[in-house]
Design a protein around this motif. Structure first.
Motif, PDB file in Angstrom:
ATOM      1  N   ILE A  26     -51.846 -85.792  50.268  1.00  0.00           N
ATOM      2  CA  ILE A  26     -52.266 -86.025  51.651  1.00  0.00           C
ATOM      3  C   ILE A  26     -51.051 -86.044  52.556  1.00  0.00           C
ATOM      4  CG2 ILE A  26     -52.273 -88.568  51.522  1.00  0.00           C
ATOM      5  CD1 ILE A  26     -54.916 -88.378  53.228  1.00  0.00           C
ATOM      6  N   CYS A  55     -62.659 -86.902  52.645  1.00  0.00           N
ATOM      7  CA  CYS A  55     -61.729 -86.020  51.955  1.00  0.00           C
ATOM      8  C   CYS A  55     -62.233 -85.829  50.527  1.00  0.00           C
ATOM      9  CB  CYS A  55     -60.299 -86.548  51.987  1.00  0.00           C
ATOM     10  SG  CYS A  55     -60.061 -88.192  51.288  1.00  0.00           S
ATOM     11  N   THR A  91     -52.963 -87.600  58.493  1.00  0.00           N
ATOM     12  CA  THR A  91     -53.567 -88.924  58.342  1.00  0.00           C
ATOM     13  C   THR A  91     -53.509 -89.701  59.648  1.00  0.00           C
ATOM     14  OG1 THR A  91     -53.091 -89.077  55.977  1.00  0.00           O
ATOM     15  CG2 THR A  91     -53.297 -91.154  57.183  1.00  0.00           C
ATOM     16  N   GLY A 134     -51.308 -91.304  48.707  1.00  0.00           N
ATOM     17  CA  GLY A 134     -52.674 -91.766  48.898  1.00  0.00           C
ATOM     18  C   GLY A 134     -52.766 -93.207  49.344  1.00  0.00           C
ATOM     19  N   GLU A 135     -51.991 -94.099  48.736  1.00  0.00           N
ATOM     20  CA  GLU A 135     -52.074 -95.513  49.105  1.00  0.00           C
ATOM     21  C   GLU A 135     -51.527 -95.740  50.509  1.00  0.00           C
ATOM     22  OE1 GLU A 135     -50.731 -99.864  47.384  1.00  0.00           O
ATOM     23  OE2 GLU A 135     -51.376 -98.294  45.996  1.00  0.00           O
ATOM     24  N   HIS A 140     -60.359 -86.016  47.322  1.00  0.00           N
ATOM     25  CA  HIS A 140     -59.805 -86.870  46.272  1.00  0.00           C
ATOM     26  C   HIS A 140     -59.805 -88.344  46.695  1.00  0.00           C
ATOM     27  CE1 HIS A 140     -57.946 -82.913  45.529  1.00  0.00           C
ATOM     28  NE2 HIS A 140     -57.839 -83.273  44.261  1.00  0.00           N
ATOM     29  N   LEU A 183     -58.323 -91.713  47.526  1.00  0.00           N
ATOM     30  CA  LEU A 183     -56.948 -92.020  47.918  1.00  0.00           C
ATOM     31  C   LEU A 183     -56.347 -93.129  47.080  1.00  0.00           C
ATOM     32  CD1 LEU A 183     -57.155 -91.827  51.822  1.00  0.00           C
ATOM     33  CD2 LEU A 183     -56.665 -90.016  50.147  1.00  0.00           C
ATOM     34  N   VAL A 198     -53.375 -88.912  44.032  1.00  0.00           N
ATOM     35  CA  VAL A 198     -53.051 -88.377  45.350  1.00  0.00           C
ATOM     36  C   VAL A 198     -51.662 -88.834  45.784  1.00  0.00           C
ATOM     37  CG1 VAL A 198     -53.733 -88.296  47.775  1.00  0.00           C
ATOM     38  CG2 VAL A 198     -55.482 -88.333  45.989  1.00  0.00           C
ATOM     39  N   THR A 253     -57.074 -82.998  51.150  1.00  0.00           N
ATOM     40  CA  THR A 253     -56.259 -83.517  50.047  1.00  0.00           C
ATOM     41  C   THR A 253     -56.055 -82.480  48.950  1.00  0.00           C
ATOM     42  OG1 THR A 253     -58.241 -84.452  49.014  1.00  0.00           O
ATOM     43  CG2 THR A 253     -56.946 -85.907  50.443  1.00  0.00           C
ATOM     44  N   THR A 269     -65.367 -89.708  49.326  1.00  0.00           N
ATOM     45  CA  THR A 269     -64.681 -88.728  48.497  1.00  0.00           C
ATOM     46  C   THR A 269     -65.590 -88.216  47.378  1.00  0.00           C
ATOM     47  OG1 THR A 269     -63.783 -90.448  47.037  1.00  0.00           O
ATOM     48  CG2 THR A 269     -62.425 -89.804  48.925  1.00  0.00           C
ATOM     49  N   ALA A 304     -51.702 -93.606  52.951  1.00  0.00           N
ATOM     50  CA  ALA A 304     -52.749 -93.125  53.853  1.00  0.00           C
ATOM     51  C   ALA A 304     -53.894 -94.121  53.926  1.00  0.00           C
ATOM     52  CB  ALA A 304     -53.252 -91.766  53.387  1.00  0.00           C
ATOM     53  N   ALA A 305     -54.287 -94.685  52.783  1.00  0.00           N
ATOM     54  CA  ALA A 305     -55.371 -95.673  52.776  1.00  0.00           C
ATOM     55  C   ALA A 305     -55.035 -96.862  53.658  1.00  0.00           C
ATOM     56  CB  ALA A 305     -55.659 -96.124  51.350  1.00  0.00           C
TER      57      ALA A 305
END
Length: 264
Positions: free
Chosen positions: A130, A155, A135, A174-175, A157, A159, A171, A115, A191, A177-178
């Protein structure tokens, strides 16, 4: 199936808390983890001397180890290297890959994603980004882990933004990827970066994927004492225990008990 991880983060060699880092070595050996995992920022400025000090410390930890890069692990003061080869020194001196890092054990599987960036098209290069192709590769690998194995994404940071932390990972993607990781059945997203510990359910999918942040072992404390995480699990729950530095020793601090999703 049960097991134990030790999660360390943000040691920032060059600004490390020497006493805490040394004490963490001894305690980690005593804890006998299945894996010792470091979630980035092993150096302060990405200097060769800092990487050499970090490498010596990591080599003294119990095997196996797993290390991901952080935003401070770039050559901070060399713009050309930051743009063209941001992870060369990390990979050469720490000995772990910056991309698509993977560990498979009897009780746990870990996949790493990057990240941090050497540079990016916004003013604050310390923020996270990311890549969704990386991912998806990580998510599919973790989805294929045997039943009962703890699935961990590592990772630097967070997410998903944590309310109340002293800094933001911010990030990009990020959401998204989460959500991909949650839908793949990932148990933990581990993280660092914010220098304070936390453990929360990710409010996506079945809410049985958890974001777990680790404190720092550096002098760069942000309102919380130096610390690291001991993570224990069995078939029904994951227990995250913060090992907090008093200035003389590590003691058990805050504990989170996180229900695991039903197998299947």
């Amino acid at each position: 199936m049960s097991g134990r991880l030790v999660q360390l983060s943000d040691v920032h060699f060059g600004r490390e808390n020497t006493a805490a880092a040394e004490a963490a070595l001894g305690l980690t050996h005593a804890l006998k983890p299945d894996l010792t995992l470091i979630t980035g920022d092993v150096t302060q400025s990405g200097r060769t001397t800092e990487f050499e000090a970090a490498a010596g410390w990591i080599s003294a930890l119990p095997d196996p180890t797993f290390v991901v890069v952080g935003n401070h692990d770039v050559p901070y003061w060399n713009i050309w290297s930051r743009v063209t080869s941001p992870w060369r020194a990390f990979e050469r001196l720490i000995g772990h890959p910056a991309h698509d890092h993977q560990f498979v054990g009897q009780a746990v599987m870990v996949r790493g994603v990057t990240t941090a960036r050497g540079w990016q098209a916004r003013a604050n290069w310390s923020k996270g980004v990311i890549d969704l192709d990386q991912t998806r590769r990580a998510a599919e690998a973790l989805r294929a882990a045997p039943p009962g194995v703890l699935r961990v994404l590592a990772c630097h940071h967070p997410l998903v933004e944590m309310i109340g932390t002293p800094v933001s990972g911010d990030v990009k993607r990020g959401e998204a990827a989460a959500l991909i990781f949650a839908e793949a059945g990932v148990d933990l997203i581990l993280t660092g970066h914010v220098h304070v510990p936390f453990a929360v359910a990710i409010p996506l999918s079945d809410q049985r994927s958890y974001a777990v942040g680790c404190g720092t072992l550096s002098e760069r404390e942000r309102g919380a004492a130096a610390s690291f995480n001991r993570i224990d699990w069995d078939e029904t729950q994951i227990v995250v225990t913060v090992m907090t530095w008093t200035g003389a020793a590590f003691v058990e601090g805050q504990v989170w008990r996180l229900p695991r999703r039903a197998p299947g």
